[in-house]
Design a protein around this motif. Structure first.
Motif, short mmCIF file in Angstrom:
data_model
loop_
_atom_site.label_atom_id
_atom_site.label_comp_id
_atom_site.label_asym_id
_atom_site.label_seq_id
_atom_site.Cartn_x
_atom_site.Cartn_y
_atom_site.Cartn_z
N ILE A 82 0.87 -1.18 0.00
CA ILE A 82 0.00 0.00 0.00
C ILE A 82 0.91 1.22 0.00
CG2 ILE A 82 -0.26 -0.11 2.53
CD1 ILE A 82 -3.14 1.07 2.08
N ILE A 84 1.00 5.63 -0.82
CA ILE A 84 0.31 6.89 -1.15
C ILE A 84 1.38 7.90 -1.56
CG2 ILE A 84 -1.28 8.66 -0.30
CD1 ILE A 84 -2.35 5.69 -0.21
N ARG A 90 -1.43 11.59 4.71
CA ARG A 90 -2.11 12.13 5.89
C ARG A 90 -3.41 12.83 5.55
NH1 ARG A 90 0.86 11.37 10.67
NH2 ARG A 90 -1.22 11.39 11.59
N GLY A 92 -6.14 10.61 4.81
CA GLY A 92 -7.11 9.52 4.92
C GLY A 92 -7.20 8.64 3.69
N ALA A 94 -5.05 6.15 2.56
CA ALA A 94 -4.78 4.73 2.85
C ALA A 94 -5.95 4.11 3.60
CB ALA A 94 -3.49 4.60 3.66
N LYS A 95 -6.51 4.84 4.51
CA LYS A 95 -7.66 4.33 5.27
C LYS A 95 -8.84 4.06 4.34
CE LYS A 95 -10.47 5.47 9.27
NZ LYS A 95 -10.83 6.50 10.22
N ASN A 121 9.38 0.83 10.04
CA ASN A 121 8.41 1.64 9.26
C ASN A 121 7.28 2.12 10.18
OD1 ASN A 121 6.74 2.82 7.39
ND2 ASN A 121 6.82 1.13 5.93
C1 COA Z 1 1.86 4.36 5.47
C2 COA Z 1 1.07 5.14 4.40
C3 COA Z 1 0.52 4.15 3.39
C4 COA Z 1 -0.09 5.88 5.10
O1 COA Z 1 -0.89 6.49 4.09
P1 COA Z 1 -1.80 7.78 4.41
O2 COA Z 1 -2.77 7.95 3.31
O3 COA Z 1 -0.90 8.93 4.69
O4 COA Z 1 -2.52 7.33 5.74
P2 COA Z 1 -3.90 7.92 6.32
O5 COA Z 1 -3.94 9.38 6.08
O6 COA Z 1 -5.03 7.10 5.80
O7 COA Z 1 -3.69 7.69 7.88
C5 COA Z 1 -4.45 6.77 8.63
C6 COA Z 1 -3.82 6.68 10.01
O8 COA Z 1 -2.53 6.06 9.92
C7 COA Z 1 -1.63 6.66 10.87
N1 COA Z 1 -0.53 7.33 10.14
C8 COA Z 1 -0.46 7.53 8.80
N2 COA Z 1 0.70 8.14 8.49
C9 COA Z 1 1.37 8.33 9.66
C10 COA Z 1 2.63 8.89 9.98
N3 COA Z 1 3.44 9.43 9.04
N4 COA Z 1 3.01 8.91 11.27
C11 COA Z 1 2.22 8.37 12.24
N5 COA Z 1 0.98 7.82 11.99
C12 COA Z 1 0.59 7.79 10.71
C13 COA Z 1 -2.45 7.67 11.64
O9 COA Z 1 -3.00 7.02 12.78
C14 COA Z 1 -3.54 8.02 10.66
O10 COA Z 1 -4.70 8.52 11.25
P3 COA Z 1 -4.77 10.09 11.68
O11 COA Z 1 -4.22 10.89 10.54
O12 COA Z 1 -6.23 10.29 11.95
O13 COA Z 1 -3.89 10.20 12.90
C15 COA Z 1 1.97 6.21 3.70
O14 COA Z 1 2.70 6.91 4.68
C16 COA Z 1 2.94 5.61 2.70
O15 COA Z 1 2.61 5.48 1.51
N6 COA Z 1 4.14 5.25 3.18
C17 COA Z 1 5.18 4.70 2.28
C18 COA Z 1 4.84 3.31 1.77
C19 COA Z 1 4.73 2.30 2.89
O16 COA Z 1 5.44 2.33 3.89
N7 COA Z 1 3.81 1.32 2.72
C20 COA Z 1 3.64 0.24 3.67
C21 COA Z 1 4.50 -0.94 3.31
S1 COA Z 1 4.07 -1.63 1.72
#
Ligand code: COA
Length: 168
Positions: A82, A84, A90, A92, A94-95, A121
Protein backbone atom coordinates in the motif's frame (compact mmCIF):
# COMPACT_ATOMS: atom_id res chain seq x y z
CA UNK A 1 -12.96 11.39 4.41
CA UNK A 2 -12.10 13.78 7.14
CA UNK A 3 -13.79 17.18 7.04
CA UNK A 4 -11.92 19.79 5.06
CA UNK A 5 -9.75 17.36 3.09
CA UNK A 6 -10.26 16.86 -0.63
CA UNK A 7 -12.30 13.79 -1.53
CA UNK A 8 -10.86 10.72 -3.18
CA UNK A 9 -12.57 8.12 -5.29
CA UNK A 10 -11.56 4.48 -4.84
CA UNK A 11 -11.66 2.27 -7.93
CA UNK A 12 -10.22 -1.01 -9.21
CA UNK A 13 -7.00 -0.49 -11.15
CA UNK A 14 -6.29 -1.76 -14.64
CA UNK A 15 -3.19 -2.25 -16.75
CA UNK A 16 -3.54 1.38 -17.89
CA UNK A 17 -2.59 2.43 -14.32
CA UNK A 18 0.78 0.66 -14.51
CA UNK A 19 3.00 3.71 -15.20
CA UNK A 20 1.30 5.81 -12.50
CA UNK A 21 1.62 2.94 -10.06
CA UNK A 22 5.33 2.55 -10.84
CA UNK A 23 5.90 6.30 -10.43
CA UNK A 24 4.29 6.28 -6.97
CA UNK A 25 6.22 3.16 -5.94
CA UNK A 26 9.50 4.73 -7.10
CA UNK A 27 8.82 7.80 -4.92
CA UNK A 28 8.40 5.66 -1.77
CA UNK A 29 11.56 3.89 -0.50
CA UNK A 30 9.47 1.76 1.89
CA UNK A 31 7.61 0.02 -0.94
CA UNK A 32 8.62 -3.50 -1.99
CA UNK A 33 11.14 -3.41 -4.83
CA UNK A 34 8.90 -5.22 -7.30
CA UNK A 35 9.86 -5.35 -10.95
CA UNK A 36 7.66 -3.78 -13.63
CA UNK A 37 6.55 -7.31 -14.49
CA UNK A 38 5.46 -7.97 -10.90
CA UNK A 39 3.39 -4.77 -10.80
CA UNK A 40 1.92 -5.68 -14.18
CA UNK A 41 0.97 -9.13 -12.88
CA UNK A 42 -0.87 -7.48 -9.98
CA UNK A 43 -3.03 -5.62 -12.53
CA UNK A 44 -3.59 -8.52 -14.90
CA UNK A 45 -6.75 -10.59 -14.38
CA UNK A 46 -6.20 -14.34 -14.27
CA UNK A 47 -2.68 -14.36 -12.79
CA UNK A 48 -2.11 -16.30 -9.58
CA UNK A 49 -2.39 -15.64 -6.73
CA UNK A 50 -5.67 -13.88 -7.43
CA UNK A 51 -5.30 -10.21 -6.59
CA UNK A 52 -7.39 -7.14 -5.95
CA UNK A 53 -5.66 -3.85 -6.81
CA UNK A 54 -7.48 -0.65 -5.88
CA UNK A 55 -6.39 2.89 -6.62
CA UNK A 56 -7.41 6.25 -5.16
CA UNK A 57 -7.90 9.24 -7.42
CA UNK A 58 -8.55 12.78 -6.25
CA UNK A 59 -12.13 13.75 -7.04
CA UNK A 60 -12.41 15.57 -10.35
CA UNK A 61 -9.12 14.24 -11.68
CA UNK A 62 -7.78 10.95 -13.00
CA UNK A 63 -4.44 11.34 -11.23
CA UNK A 64 -3.57 8.33 -9.10
CA UNK A 65 -2.93 9.38 -5.48
CA UNK A 66 -2.17 5.91 -4.14
CA UNK A 67 -2.88 2.24 -4.45
CA UNK A 68 -3.06 -1.04 -2.56
CA UNK A 69 -2.72 -4.65 -3.66
CA UNK A 70 -4.12 -7.69 -1.85
CA UNK A 71 -3.38 -11.29 -2.83
CA UNK A 72 -6.00 -13.81 -1.80
CA UNK A 73 -6.71 -17.48 -1.44
CA UNK A 74 -10.10 -17.37 0.33
CA UNK A 75 -10.63 -17.42 3.24
CA UNK A 76 -7.15 -15.87 3.64
CA UNK A 77 -5.54 -12.84 2.08
CA UNK A 78 -2.35 -10.81 2.30
CA UNK A 79 -1.99 -7.06 2.02
CA UNK A 80 1.03 -7.07 -0.29
CA UNK A 81 1.61 -3.35 -0.61
CA UNK A 82 0.00 0.00 0.00
CA UNK A 83 1.52 3.32 -1.00
CA UNK A 84 0.31 6.89 -1.15
CA UNK A 85 2.14 9.58 -3.13
CA UNK A 86 3.88 11.90 -0.63
CA UNK A 87 1.75 14.93 -1.59
CA UNK A 88 -1.44 13.02 -0.73
CA UNK A 89 -0.32 11.47 2.57
CA UNK A 90 -2.11 12.13 5.89
CA UNK A 91 -5.42 12.84 4.16
CA UNK A 92 -7.11 9.52 4.92
CA UNK A 93 -6.32 7.96 1.52
CA UNK A 94 -4.78 4.73 2.85
CA UNK A 95 -7.66 4.33 5.27
CA UNK A 96 -10.20 4.79 2.46
CA UNK A 97 -8.33 2.28 0.28
CA UNK A 98 -8.28 -0.29 3.07
CA UNK A 99 -11.98 0.19 3.87
CA UNK A 100 -12.89 -0.40 0.22
CA UNK A 101 -10.61 -3.44 0.01
CA UNK A 102 -11.98 -4.91 3.23
CA UNK A 103 -15.53 -4.60 1.90
CA UNK A 104 -14.52 -6.29 -1.36
CA UNK A 105 -12.70 -9.07 0.52
CA UNK A 106 -15.74 -9.74 2.71
CA UNK A 107 -17.86 -9.93 -0.44
CA UNK A 108 -15.50 -12.65 -1.69
CA UNK A 109 -15.76 -14.68 1.56
CA UNK A 110 -12.32 -13.66 2.79
CA UNK A 111 -12.22 -13.56 6.59
CA UNK A 112 -8.61 -12.74 7.40
CA UNK A 113 -5.83 -10.50 6.09
CA UNK A 114 -2.15 -10.85 6.96
CA UNK A 115 0.80 -8.59 6.26
CA UNK A 116 4.44 -8.12 7.09
CA UNK A 117 6.17 -4.80 7.55
CA UNK A 118 9.67 -3.58 8.37
CA UNK A 119 10.06 -2.97 12.10
CA UNK A 120 11.39 0.56 11.42
CA UNK A 121 8.41 1.64 9.26
CA UNK A 122 6.67 3.58 12.02
CA UNK A 123 4.13 5.40 9.81
CA UNK A 124 2.94 2.08 8.34
CA UNK A 125 2.88 0.38 11.75
CA UNK A 126 0.81 3.25 13.18
CA UNK A 127 -1.55 3.09 10.24
CA UNK A 128 -2.05 -0.68 10.44
CA UNK A 129 -2.72 -0.44 14.19
CA UNK A 130 -5.20 2.36 13.58
CA UNK A 131 -6.96 0.21 10.96
CA UNK A 132 -7.30 -2.64 13.47
CA UNK A 133 -4.40 -4.95 12.56
CA UNK A 134 -2.73 -6.71 15.48
CA UNK A 135 0.87 -7.85 15.75
CA UNK A 136 1.09 -11.67 15.77
CA UNK A 137 4.82 -12.41 15.43
CA UNK A 138 8.23 -11.03 14.58
CA UNK A 139 10.63 -12.59 12.09
CA UNK A 140 14.21 -11.78 13.02
CA UNK A 141 16.37 -10.29 10.27
CA UNK A 142 13.75 -11.19 7.69
CA UNK A 143 14.58 -8.30 5.37
CA UNK A 144 17.86 -7.59 3.61
CA UNK A 145 19.33 -4.30 2.37
CA UNK A 146 19.31 -3.18 5.15
CA UNK A 147 18.88 -6.25 7.39
CA UNK A 148 15.85 -5.80 9.58
CA UNK A 149 13.12 -7.66 11.47
CA UNK A 150 9.66 -8.10 9.99
CA UNK A 151 6.57 -7.55 12.08
CA UNK A 152 3.69 -9.84 11.12
CA UNK A 153 0.18 -8.50 11.57
CA UNK A 154 -3.31 -9.85 11.13
CA UNK A 155 -6.89 -8.64 11.05
CA UNK A 156 -10.10 -10.65 11.11
CA UNK A 157 -12.41 -8.95 8.66
CA UNK A 158 -15.60 -9.72 10.48
CA UNK A 159 -14.17 -7.68 13.37
CA UNK A 160 -13.91 -4.44 11.40
CA UNK A 161 -17.08 -2.61 10.52
CA UNK A 162 -18.18 -2.53 6.89
CA UNK A 163 -18.13 1.00 5.55
CA UNK A 164 -19.66 2.63 2.53
CA UNK A 165 -16.61 4.19 0.89
CA UNK A 166 -17.62 5.28 -2.63
CA UNK A 167 -16.37 2.71 -5.11
CA UNK A 168 -16.88 2.94 -8.83
C1 COA B 1 1.86 4.36 5.47
C2 COA B 1 1.07 5.14 4.40
C3 COA B 1 0.52 4.15 3.39
C4 COA B 1 -0.09 5.88 5.10
O1 COA B 1 -0.89 6.49 4.09
P1 COA B 1 -1.80 7.78 4.41
O2 COA B 1 -2.77 7.95 3.31
O3 COA B 1 -0.90 8.93 4.69
O4 COA B 1 -2.52 7.33 5.74
P2 COA B 1 -3.90 7.92 6.32
O5 COA B 1 -3.94 9.38 6.08
O6 COA B 1 -5.03 7.10 5.80
O7 COA B 1 -3.69 7.69 7.88
C5 COA B 1 -4.45 6.77 8.63
C6 COA B 1 -3.82 6.68 10.01
O8 COA B 1 -2.53 6.06 9.92
C7 COA B 1 -1.63 6.66 10.87
N1 COA B 1 -0.53 7.33 10.14
C8 COA B 1 -0.46 7.53 8.80
N2 COA B 1 0.70 8.14 8.49
C9 COA B 1 1.37 8.33 9.66
C10 COA B 1 2.63 8.89 9.98
N3 COA B 1 3.44 9.43 9.04
N4 COA B 1 3.01 8.91 11.27
C11 COA B 1 2.22 8.37 12.24
N5 COA B 1 0.98 7.82 11.99
C12 COA B 1 0.59 7.79 10.71
C13 COA B 1 -2.45 7.67 11.64
O9 COA B 1 -3.00 7.02 12.78
C14 COA B 1 -3.54 8.02 10.66
O10 COA B 1 -4.70 8.52 11.25
P3 COA B 1 -4.77 10.09 11.68
O11 COA B 1 -4.22 10.89 10.54
O12 COA B 1 -6.23 10.29 11.95
O13 COA B 1 -3.89 10.20 12.90
C15 COA B 1 1.97 6.21 3.70
O14 COA B 1 2.70 6.91 4.68
C16 COA B 1 2.94 5.61 2.70
O15 COA B 1 2.61 5.48 1.51
N6 COA B 1 4.14 5.25 3.18
C17 COA B 1 5.18 4.70 2.28
C18 COA B 1 4.84 3.31 1.77
C19 COA B 1 4.73 2.30 2.89
O16 COA B 1 5.44 2.33 3.89
N7 COA B 1 3.81 1.32 2.72
C20 COA B 1 3.64 0.24 3.67
C21 COA B 1 4.50 -0.94 3.31
S1 COA B 1 4.07 -1.63 1.72
Amino acid sequence: MRPGSPGFRIRPMTVSDLDSMLAIAASLPEMPRWSREAYLAALTPGTLPQRIAFGAVATGTEALAGFAVVGMVPPESELECIGIAPVFQRQGVAKALWNALANELRRRQVTETLLEVRASNQPALSMYQKLGFRETARRLRYYADPPEDAILMQIRLKECAATDVPHT
